[in-house]
Design a protein around this motif. Structure first.
Motif, mmCIF file in Angstrom:
data_model
loop_
_atom_site.group_PDB
_atom_site.id
_atom_site.type_symbol
_atom_site.label_atom_id
_atom_site.label_comp_id
_atom_site.label_asym_id
_atom_site.label_seq_id
_atom_site.Cartn_x
_atom_site.Cartn_y
_atom_site.Cartn_z
ATOM 1 N N ILE A 8 1.034 -1.409 0.094
ATOM 2 C CA ILE A 8 -0.298 -0.149 0.410
ATOM 3 C C ILE A 8 0.711 1.073 -0.218
ATOM 4 O O ILE A 8 2.168 1.023 0.342
ATOM 5 C CB ILE A 8 -0.483 -0.374 1.156
ATOM 6 C CG1 ILE A 8 -0.224 -0.297 2.260
ATOM 7 C CG2 ILE A 8 -2.072 -0.606 0.867
ATOM 8 C CD1 ILE A 8 -0.946 0.426 3.782
ATOM 9 N N SER A 9 0.475 2.416 -0.383
ATOM 10 C CA SER A 9 0.879 3.774 -0.674
ATOM 11 C C SER A 9 0.851 4.437 0.640
ATOM 12 O O SER A 9 1.221 5.659 0.246
ATOM 13 C CB SER A 9 0.669 4.384 -1.347
ATOM 14 O OG SER A 9 -0.599 4.796 -2.098
ATOM 15 N N GLU A 10 0.284 3.730 1.453
ATOM 16 C CA GLU A 10 -0.067 4.994 2.866
ATOM 17 C C GLU A 10 0.415 3.824 3.872
ATOM 18 O O GLU A 10 0.661 2.591 4.246
ATOM 19 C CB GLU A 10 -1.848 5.220 2.583
ATOM 20 C CG GLU A 10 -2.767 4.227 3.459
ATOM 21 C CD GLU A 10 -3.977 4.528 2.910
ATOM 22 O OE1 GLU A 10 -4.244 5.165 3.328
ATOM 23 O OE2 GLU A 10 -4.593 3.761 1.870
ATOM 24 N N VAL A 12 0.183 2.189 8.137
ATOM 25 C CA VAL A 12 -1.088 1.144 7.925
ATOM 26 C C VAL A 12 -2.165 1.872 9.284
ATOM 27 O O VAL A 12 -3.412 1.870 9.012
ATOM 28 C CB VAL A 12 -0.236 -0.641 8.338
ATOM 29 C CG1 VAL A 12 -1.463 -1.129 8.936
ATOM 30 C CG2 VAL A 12 0.542 -0.799 7.627
ATOM 31 N N PHE A 15 -4.200 3.765 6.327
ATOM 32 C CA PHE A 15 -5.495 2.102 5.309
ATOM 33 C C PHE A 15 -6.434 1.752 6.562
ATOM 34 O O PHE A 15 -7.174 2.107 5.892
ATOM 35 C CB PHE A 15 -4.081 1.403 4.795
ATOM 36 C CG PHE A 15 -4.910 0.054 4.413
ATOM 37 C CD1 PHE A 15 -5.240 0.428 3.044
ATOM 38 C CD2 PHE A 15 -4.859 -1.154 5.113
ATOM 39 C CE1 PHE A 15 -6.167 -0.677 2.421
ATOM 40 C CE2 PHE A 15 -5.461 -2.203 4.232
ATOM 41 C CZ PHE A 15 -6.086 -1.767 2.863
ATOM 42 N N ARG A 18 -9.388 3.969 6.817
ATOM 43 C CA ARG A 18 -9.026 4.751 5.956
ATOM 44 C C ARG A 18 -10.820 3.980 5.636
ATOM 45 O O ARG A 18 -11.828 4.000 5.207
ATOM 46 C CB ARG A 18 -9.005 4.729 4.592
ATOM 47 C CG ARG A 18 -9.788 4.884 3.645
ATOM 48 C CD ARG A 18 -8.650 5.576 2.122
ATOM 49 N NE ARG A 18 -7.549 4.190 2.212
ATOM 50 C CZ ARG A 18 -7.895 3.643 1.361
ATOM 51 N NH1 ARG A 18 -8.307 2.948 0.575
ATOM 52 N NH2 ARG A 18 -6.595 2.367 1.173
#
Length: 90
Positions: A8-10, A12, A15, A18
């Motif tokens: 993932i690009s964010e 944890v 993520f 969200r």
């Protein structure tokens, strides 16, 4: 279910926030100091490590499916972080 790594690009935390699943996950610490996020509902037992089972610094072993992860948190702290109804082996 397929096992694998999710990239993932964010962070944890961002993520799971969200997705509104933060209450399901606990952040614990691997023996090398890096974080590991554990899905609480997937955890079966947790226990103290057996003699010579893990390297020094591992105070609790968490089992979730086929994963077994040694963490630095003590049994009480790991249980508290994971929460829920867990089978604890002392």
């Amino acid at each position: 279910m397929t096992k694998g790594v999710l990239h993932i690009s964010e962070s944890v935390h961002a993520f799971v926030t969200r997705l509104k699943i933060t209450k399901n996950f606990a952040q614990l610490t691997r023996p090398n100091g890096s974080p590991v996020w554990i899905n609480g509902p997937a955890v079966s037992p947790i226990r103290v490590p057996l003699p010579n089972e893990y390297i020094a610094g591992v105070n609790t072993v968490v089992f979730a499916g086929s994963l077994s992860q040694g963490v630095t948190e003590c049994l009480v702290a790991a249980t508290s972080a994971i929460g829920g109804a867990l089978a604890v082996w002392a």
